[in-house]
Scaffold this active site. Structure first.
Site, short mmCIF file in Angstrom:
data_model
loop_
_atom_site.label_atom_id
_atom_site.label_comp_id
_atom_site.label_asym_id
_atom_site.label_seq_id
_atom_site.Cartn_x
_atom_site.Cartn_y
_atom_site.Cartn_z
N CYS A 60 0.82 -1.21 0.00
CA CYS A 60 0.00 0.00 0.00
C CYS A 60 0.86 1.26 0.00
O CYS A 60 0.46 2.29 -0.54
CB CYS A 60 -0.94 0.01 1.19
N HIS A 307 -1.35 1.55 7.51
CA HIS A 307 -1.85 1.55 6.13
C HIS A 307 -1.61 2.92 5.50
O HIS A 307 -1.75 3.96 6.15
CB HIS A 307 -3.34 1.22 6.11
#
Length: 545
Positions: A60, A307
Site C-alpha cells: 500500500c 496503512h
C-alpha cells in the site's frame, strides 16, 4: 507528419466494477513531428482519476506514492508525450520508461475503471513484501528516475550538466548563509533538494513549520564558525532559505523518528493554496502561489505498520481517494482534515495555463498578507454607503436593471435628442479625422490648445462627464462610467520573476564557488548506488541528507 499512439489495455481481470462510473472520456494522444524531428505534444487532457492499483502484499505504501506521482501535472504531461522513450537506448529495466508506461496506462485507460498491477521494474529493487516507508520509496523512485535520465544525457552529450526532467520538475535550491557576528561577513552555500522536510514537533500549521525552518541558528563554542576574514573561529549565525523554488513542491511532515520509527501523530493544518514568496531568500515580485493536488496519508503507530493511501486532484478539479484498488470521490474538506504525511503542491505562476487552475479572484485574498491587512483597514474606516439604505433594491441591482432597460436603439434616439438641444449641427465641409470621431461621439471641441491628457480622455470617450448637466435624462436614470476592458492588461509584459522551471546553474553564475550536494533522502537506508561525482573547478562536493 502526424503519428497516433495507442497503448495496450489494462488487465480486465483486475477490473473494479464500482469504479466504472468515475471514468468517462479516454484521452487521445497525437505526437506531431516537427521539421527538426522533435516531438511536440498535442493531446486531449484526461479529466478523470487514474486506475486503482493492486496490492501485491504489504504494497500500500508504494501504491499511495505512485498515485501521487501519476497525478503530478508536469510529470504526467512529460510522460504522456513519450519523449523519453523515443530517445532511451536501453528501455529494458529503465525506471523512466517503466514510469512512462505506468502513467500512460493509468491515465489513458482509466475510463473503464480497470485496476493495474504496478510494474516490477518500479518495485522489485525496493519492495520485499513487507511494509516500508512511503516517503523513502518516493525519494528512491525519483532518484533512480533521475539517474536513468543522466545515463541517456551522458551518452548523447558527454559534457552535459547533471540536470534532468526530474530536477526540472521537483528540483529546487537551498541557500545556507553563515554570518560572522564579529565582522558581519557572510558565506553562502547552495544545495539541491527534491523535497522540503518540516519539523512539526511544535508547529500547529505548515506555514508555521516553514517559518521555523528559516529560524536563525547560533554557532558558538565547539560549533563556532571559522571566519576567513577574522582568520579564527568566531560566533556566527546560520540561516536556511529556499533560493530557487521548484515547479512541484514536496513538503514532508517529519512524523517518524529516525531510529525507532515511532510516529508523531498530531494535527497539523495545511492550506489548499500556499504562497511560497515569504520563505524565499530573495522574495521579490508578486506572490508565488502553489495549489495542493495530492496528499499522502499514513494510518498507524509506526512507519513499518499501519496503512497508506492518498488523495489526488483530477484535471477537472475533483478530488478522489486512492486506496489501493478503491477509487472514491470526495470533497476538499475531507482532504484538508487528514493527518498528512507528504503534501504535493504545484506552482501556479501562470494561472490561466496550468493544469490545475486556482481561482483568479482569490489570488490576493488567499495568498497576499499585505492585501489582507489593507482589506481589514478598509473595513474599519469604510463609511456606510447611502445606496444601501434605499428601501427599494440594492444599487447593484438597480444598475443592472437600468442597463437592461436601455436598449441600443433607445440610446441612439436619446443621443440625437441631446445633440439637437446642445445646438450641434453637422457640416458638410471637409473635417479633420479627429474632429469626425469626436462628433460621432457627441463631444465638443475646444478651439484653444488641448493638453495631451485631455486628448487621450476625449479619444477614449471619457468627456461625457462634462456634458452630464446638458443631457435630458429620465428622472430615475443612472449614469455609469465604464473603463475600457482590462482583460488584456499585462499580457504584453507578463511577470517574469516567478517563472517556473528554474535553472539552478543559471542562478549560480554570479555567485562565489558553490557546494552542490547529492540527492539524498530525509532518512532511511540507501537503496541505490549513486554515480561518481565529478569534482568541478570552483566546487567542493557536500553530501546533504
Amino acid at each position: 507528419m502526424v503519428v497516433s499512439l495507442s497503448f495496450p489495455e489494462a488487465d480486465p481481470a483486475l477490473s473494479s466494477p464500482g469504479a466504472q462510473q468515475l471514468h468517462q472520456d479516454e484521452a487521445q494522444v497525437v505526437v506531431e513531428l516537427t521539421a527538426n524531428d522533435k516531438p511536440s505534444l498535442s493531446w486531449e487532457c484526461p479529466q478523470g482519476p487514474g486506475c486503482g492499483l493492486q496490492n501485491t502484499g504489504n504494497s500500500c505504501y508504494l501504491n499511495a506514492a505512485l498515485q501521487c506521482l501519476t497525478h503530478t501535472p508536469p510529470l504526467a504531461d512529460y510522460m504522456l508525450s513519450q519523449e523519453y522513450s523515443q530517445t532511451c537506448c536501453s528501455p529494458e529495466g529503465c525506471k523512466m520508461c517503466a514510469m512512462e508506461a505506468h502513467v500512460t496506462q493509468s491515465l489513458l485507460h482509466s475510463h473503464s475503471g480497470d485496476v493495474m498491477k504496478p510494474s516490477q521494474i518500479l518495485t522489485s529493487a525496493f519492495h520485499k513484501h513487507q511494509q516500508e516507508d512511503a516517503h523513502e520509496f518516493l525519494m528512491f523512485t525519483l532518484e533512480t528516475m533521475h539517474e536513468s535520465c543522466l545515463q541517456v544525457h551522458r551518452q548523447s552529450e558527454p559534457t552535459s550538466e547533471d540536470s534532468s526532467p526530474i530536477h526540472d520538475i521537483f528540483g529546487g535550491l537551498w541557500r545556507s548563509q553563515i554570518k560572522c557576528l564579529h565582522c558581519q561577513g557572510t558565506s553562502d552555500t547552495y544545495d539541491r533538494f527534491l523535497d522540503v522536510p518540516l519539523d512539526i514537533s511544535s508547529a500547529q500549521s505548515v506555514n508555521q513549520a516553514l517559518w521555523d525552518t528559516e529560524k536563525s541558528e547560533e554557532l558558538r563554542g565547539e560549533n563556532a564558525y571559522y571566519c576567513g576574514r577574522c582568520r579564527q573561529k568566531m560566533p556566527a549565525s546560520k540561516t536556511l532559505h529556499i533560493h530557487s523554488a521548484p515547479k512541484v513542491l514536496l513538503l514532508v511532515l517529519k512524523r517518524f523518528s529516525a531510529f525507532m520509527g515511532n510516529k508523531l501523530d498530531r494535527k497539523v493544518s495545511y492550506p489548499e493554496f500556499l504562497d511560497l514568496k515569504p520563505y524565499l531568500s530573495q522574495p521579490t515580485g508578486g506572490p508565488l502561489p502553489y495549489a495542493l493536488y495530492a496528499v499522502l496519508v499514513h494510518e498507524g503507530a509506526t512507519c513499518h505498520s499501519g496503512h497508506y493511501f492518498s488523495y489526488v486532484k483530477a484535471r477537472h478539479g475533483a478530488w478522489y481517494k486512492m486506496d489501493d484498488t478503491k477509487v472514491t470521490s470526495c470533497d476538499v474538506t475531507s482532504v484538508l482534515n487528514e493527518n498528512a504525511y507528504v503534501l504535493f503542491y504545484v506552482q501556479q505562476t501562470d494561472l490561466k495555463q496550468v493544469s490545475i487552475d486556482m481561482p483568479e479572484g482569490r489570488v490576493h485574498e488567499v495568498l497576499d498578507p499585505e492585501y489582507q491587512l489593507k482589506k481589514s483597514r478598509r473595513k474599519k474606516h469604510k463609511k456606510k454607503s447611502p445606496c444601501t439604505e434605499d428601501a427599494g433594491e440594492p444599487c447593484k441591482n438597480r444598475e443592472k436593471r437600468a442597463t437592461k432597460e436601455t436598449s441600443l436603439g433607445e440610446g441612439k434616439v436619446l443621443q440625437e435628442k441631446n445633440h439637437k438641444k446642445a445646438g450641434q449641427k453637422h457640416e458638410n465641409t471637409k473635417l479633420v479625422p479627429q474632429e469626425q470621431n469626436h462628433q460621432k461621439l457627441g463631444q465638443k471641441h475646444r478651439i484653444n490648445e488641448i493638453l495631451p491628457q485631455e486628448q487621450n480622455h476625449q479619444k477614449a470617450g471619457q468627456s461625457l462627464r462634462n456634458t452630464e448637466g446638458e443631457l435630458d435624462l429620465p428622472a430615475d436614470a443612472i449614469v455609469i462610467h465604464l473603463l475600457r476592458s482590462t482583460e488584456n492588461w499585462g499580457r504584453d509584459a507578463p511577470d517574469k520573476e516567478n517563472q517556473p522551471w528554474h535553472n539552478a546553474d543559471r542562478l549560480l553564475t554570479s555567485q562565489d564557488p558553490v557546494n552542490t550536494g547529492q540527492l539524498c533522502r530525509q532518512e532511511g537506508r540507501r537503496r541505490s548506488k549513486k554515480g561518481k561525482n565529478k569534482n568541478k573547478q570552483g566546487q567542493r562536493l557536500l553530501l546533504v541528507c
